[in-house]
Design a protein around this motif. Sequence first.
Motif, PDB file in Angstrom:
ATOM      1  N   THR A  83       0.840  -1.203  -0.055  1.00  0.00           N
ATOM      2  CA  THR A  83      -0.020   0.066  -0.226  1.00  0.00           C
ATOM      3  C   THR A  83       0.831   1.352  -0.041  1.00  0.00           C
ATOM      4  N   SER A  84       1.783   1.221   0.704  1.00  0.00           N
ATOM      5  CA  SER A  84       2.846   2.507   0.936  1.00  0.00           C
ATOM      6  C   SER A  84       3.402   2.818  -0.398  1.00  0.00           C
ATOM      7  N   GLN A  85       3.185   1.914  -1.444  1.00  0.00           N
ATOM      8  CA  GLN A  85       4.065   2.135  -2.798  1.00  0.00           C
ATOM      9  C   GLN A  85       3.097   2.781  -3.753  1.00  0.00           C
ATOM     10  N   LEU A  86       1.674   2.789  -3.178  1.00  0.00           N
ATOM     11  CA  LEU A  86       0.504   3.228  -3.917  1.00  0.00           C
ATOM     12  C   LEU A  86       0.111   4.672  -3.664  1.00  0.00           C
ATOM     13  N   VAL A  87       1.150   5.471  -3.068  1.00  0.00           N
ATOM     14  CA  VAL A  87       1.010   6.746  -2.448  1.00  0.00           C
ATOM     15  C   VAL A  87       1.984   7.667  -3.183  1.00  0.00           C
ATOM     16  N   ARG A  88       1.362   8.772  -3.498  1.00  0.00           N
ATOM     17  CA  ARG A  88       2.184   9.796  -4.235  1.00  0.00           C
ATOM     18  C   ARG A  88       1.667  11.246  -3.488  1.00  0.00           C
ATOM     19  N   VAL A  89       2.659  12.054  -3.117  1.00  0.00           N
ATOM     20  CA  VAL A  89       2.422  13.374  -2.464  1.00  0.00           C
ATOM     21  C   VAL A  89       3.176  14.465  -3.396  1.00  0.00           C
ATOM     22  N   TYR A  90       2.068  15.578  -3.336  1.00  0.00           N
ATOM     23  CA  TYR A  90       2.713  16.734  -4.126  1.00  0.00           C
ATOM     24  C   TYR A  90       2.432  18.082  -3.420  1.00  0.00           C
ATOM     25  N   ASN A  91       3.432  18.881  -3.556  1.00  0.00           N
ATOM     26  CA  ASN A  91       3.419  20.012  -2.804  1.00  0.00           C
ATOM     27  C   ASN A  91       3.232  21.313  -3.759  1.00  0.00           C
ATOM     28  N   PHE A  92       2.181  22.018  -3.541  1.00  0.00           N
ATOM     29  CA  PHE A  92       2.111  23.195  -4.511  1.00  0.00           C
ATOM     30  C   PHE A  92       2.753  24.649  -3.668  1.00  0.00           C
ATOM     31  N   GLU A  93       3.621  25.199  -4.397  1.00  0.00           N
ATOM     32  CA  GLU A  93       4.044  26.278  -4.039  1.00  0.00           C
ATOM     33  C   GLU A  93       4.749  27.006  -5.288  1.00  0.00           C
ATOM     34  N   ALA A  94       4.917  28.458  -5.160  1.00  0.00           N
ATOM     35  CA  ALA A  94       5.280  29.056  -6.520  1.00  0.00           C
ATOM     36  C   ALA A  94       5.148  28.799  -7.519  1.00  0.00           C
ATOM     37  N   SER A  95       3.776  28.551  -7.659  1.00  0.00           N
ATOM     38  CA  SER A  95       3.416  28.569  -9.283  1.00  0.00           C
ATOM     39  C   SER A  95       3.759  27.282  -9.624  1.00  0.00           C
ATOM     40  N   THR A  96       4.198  26.476  -8.977  1.00  0.00           N
ATOM     41  CA  THR A  96       4.824  24.879  -9.300  1.00  0.00           C
ATOM     42  C   THR A  96       4.331  23.786  -8.477  1.00  0.00           C
ATOM     43  N   ILE A  97       4.263  22.817  -8.988  1.00  0.00           N
ATOM     44  CA  ILE A  97       3.879  21.541  -8.665  1.00  0.00           C
ATOM     45  C   ILE A  97       5.219  20.554  -8.134  1.00  0.00           C
ATOM     46  N   THR A  98       5.453  20.190  -7.109  1.00  0.00           N
ATOM     47  CA  THR A  98       6.781  19.273  -6.971  1.00  0.00           C
ATOM     48  C   THR A  98       6.078  17.994  -6.128  1.00  0.00           C
ATOM     49  N   ASP A  99       6.743  16.788  -6.933  1.00  0.00           N
ATOM     50  CA  ASP A  99       6.594  15.588  -6.209  1.00  0.00           C
ATOM     51  C   ASP A  99       7.652  15.380  -5.206  1.00  0.00           C
ATOM     52  N   LEU A 100       6.968  15.042  -4.211  1.00  0.00           N
ATOM     53  CA  LEU A 100       8.158  14.798  -2.727  1.00  0.00           C
ATOM     54  C   LEU A 100       8.441  13.573  -2.739  1.00  0.00           C
ATOM     55  N   GLY A 101       8.058  12.417  -3.458  1.00  0.00           N
ATOM     56  CA  GLY A 101       8.643  11.172  -3.399  1.00  0.00           C
ATOM     57  C   GLY A 101       8.156  10.733  -2.379  1.00  0.00           C
ATOM     58  N   ASP A 102       8.971   9.722  -1.793  1.00  0.00           N
ATOM     59  CA  ASP A 102       9.000   8.653  -0.785  1.00  0.00           C
ATOM     60  C   ASP A 102       8.974   9.920   0.498  1.00  0.00           C
ATOM     61  N   ILE A 103       7.880  10.126   0.982  1.00  0.00           N
ATOM     62  CA  ILE A 103       7.719  11.264   2.165  1.00  0.00           C
ATOM     63  C   ILE A 103       8.239  10.400   3.647  1.00  0.00           C
ATOM     64  N   THR A 104       8.513   9.205   3.511  1.00  0.00           N
ATOM     65  CA  THR A 104       9.107   8.760   4.719  1.00  0.00           C
ATOM     66  C   THR A 104      10.444   8.725   4.960  1.00  0.00           C
ATOM     67  N   ASP A 105      11.136   9.253   3.699  1.00  0.00           N
ATOM     68  CA  ASP A 105      12.773   9.197   3.878  1.00  0.00           C
ATOM     69  C   ASP A 105      13.112  10.596   4.743  1.00  0.00           C
TER      70      ASP A 105
ATOM     71  N   ASP B  79      15.419  12.651   4.396  1.00  0.00           N
ATOM     72  CA  ASP B  79      15.787  13.757   3.726  1.00  0.00           C
ATOM     73  C   ASP B  79      14.463  14.600   3.141  1.00  0.00           C
ATOM     74  N   VAL B  80      13.349  14.200   3.118  1.00  0.00           N
ATOM     75  CA  VAL B  80      12.033  14.861   2.877  1.00  0.00           C
ATOM     76  C   VAL B  80      11.680  15.672   3.808  1.00  0.00           C
ATOM     77  N   GLU B  81      11.391  17.013   3.707  1.00  0.00           N
ATOM     78  CA  GLU B  81      10.994  17.888   4.553  1.00  0.00           C
ATOM     79  C   GLU B  81       9.595  18.326   4.012  1.00  0.00           C
ATOM     80  N   LEU B  82       8.629  18.306   4.763  1.00  0.00           N
ATOM     81  CA  LEU B  82       7.482  18.975   4.592  1.00  0.00           C
ATOM     82  C   LEU B  82       7.193  20.238   5.034  1.00  0.00           C
ATOM     83  N   ALA B  83       7.937  21.266   4.192  1.00  0.00           N
ATOM     84  CA  ALA B  83       7.945  22.636   4.834  1.00  0.00           C
ATOM     85  C   ALA B  83       6.943  23.128   4.737  1.00  0.00           C
ATOM     86  N   ASN B  84       5.641  22.886   4.109  1.00  0.00           N
ATOM     87  CA  ASN B  84       4.257  23.444   4.303  1.00  0.00           C
ATOM     88  C   ASN B  84       3.896  23.429   5.674  1.00  0.00           C
TER      89      ASN B  84
END
Length: 470
Positions: A413-435, A437-442
Amino acid sequence: MRIQNLGPIKDGTVQLNRLTVLTGNNGTGKTLAAYSLFAFRYWLENQFTPNLVTEAQIQQIIAGEPVTNTVDYYLSVLEKQLIDNFNKLNDSESFYQNFFRDDSVYVSGTTKLTINKHDISELILPKEKRLNWFYRWDYNLETDSIEGQSSVNNLIENRIYSTYLDKSDSIFTYYDVEGGKQEQSGVSQAPSMSQATKLVSGNIFNDLFASRKTSFYMPAERIGINVFRNRLNNQIVNDSLQVPVANANQIETTTSANERYPYPIEAYIKYINNSLGRLKEPLDKRVQDEKLKALVDGLVPGEFVYDEVKNEVNYNLPDQTENRTVTFNLLSSSLKSLFGIDIFIRNIGEGNWLFIDEPEMNLHPTRQVMMMDFLYQLAAIGTNVVISTHSDYLVKELMNLMLADKVKENTATSQLVRVYNFEASTITDLGDITDDDVELANFDITTDQINNRYYGLIDQLDKRGSTHES
């Protein structure tokens, strides 16, 4: 889907997964992106018409000449037709103008929503779920003749017969057969030549693509819609809730005196109106699992009921006191927000799509965590979920759920998840949010700022106290 020049989004891409999460600050385009994804699902489910079989091939069939093509051939043709037809909606513009209903958001000649081959490949049914068919037409030589026949309705016998191929066979064969006919129910009269081509094309498409899955959108406006449903019905539903169409000639030219809303909002109104009868149905068998059922009971501990005579929704409290029924308007805002989900879980259907704008709306943090657990489990049993959220609790709980699966060495199930961050007119794929080095700056930056300020003020108070004592 690639989204260009739509509201605050200048250029970004969203690749859907079983559970897709859109995060970001207010006004960054999360809802518009969800609208765009829903627009594709709506078009795919209601307006796309495949063109795979020609009338010449039908004539070949009638003449007894076999017409064969491989599954790969049909997949390649379908992919091209889907991509070309959807992307051409940007040229006609009428579809999106009638979908978003805001010229400042969808700007004619500037905004573009496009898909590519990867988007289509995700919709192809896995081999074990594909159905390979023979489609057979018998021409009645005793009563009709091809030559000189004025009506094509009589060129095809008044029944269409079908039988399964062996699942290992990758060939679709269309031919005229004698004997061993198995009648397909639901066909009452002979189709015309054009109807036959559409029927066969549609059947091939449905056999290869997950196109019959339906999508349900829960907008942020759902509480107001649920409360004022009857009033909205009087104002909007009487206007027939005009649906967006791809052809400008199909759009009604009459102007409504009532205010109209983006189609996802009106789609929710229609869904609620057409689904109130489901409240009498039991929960879908897919949510009868002990864990899922416990989450459902935690989110909606009582029972929504619909009074058909009064056309009103009430709520039965979970306790057994004598006066246990509460009118909908007096319910907590959290239950009003969850009303649509309560209807949805009575007939989920495998592979259907659930879009929710701010699922955390009006929920206490404890129930926000419960909501994320529920959505994660829905994805695990095959429901496609797309959410846009501001909730730190939802996203952090999602991380915990994914980590817990990794600990169990069960990452399905965890591999079926994708998270995107919307910021500064762009859309960024955050990848595996459990890593690590991933910061949820939002969320994290704001949380750190609040904590730093808190501890800084505490230090100042401590220093002031020390000064006074000295």
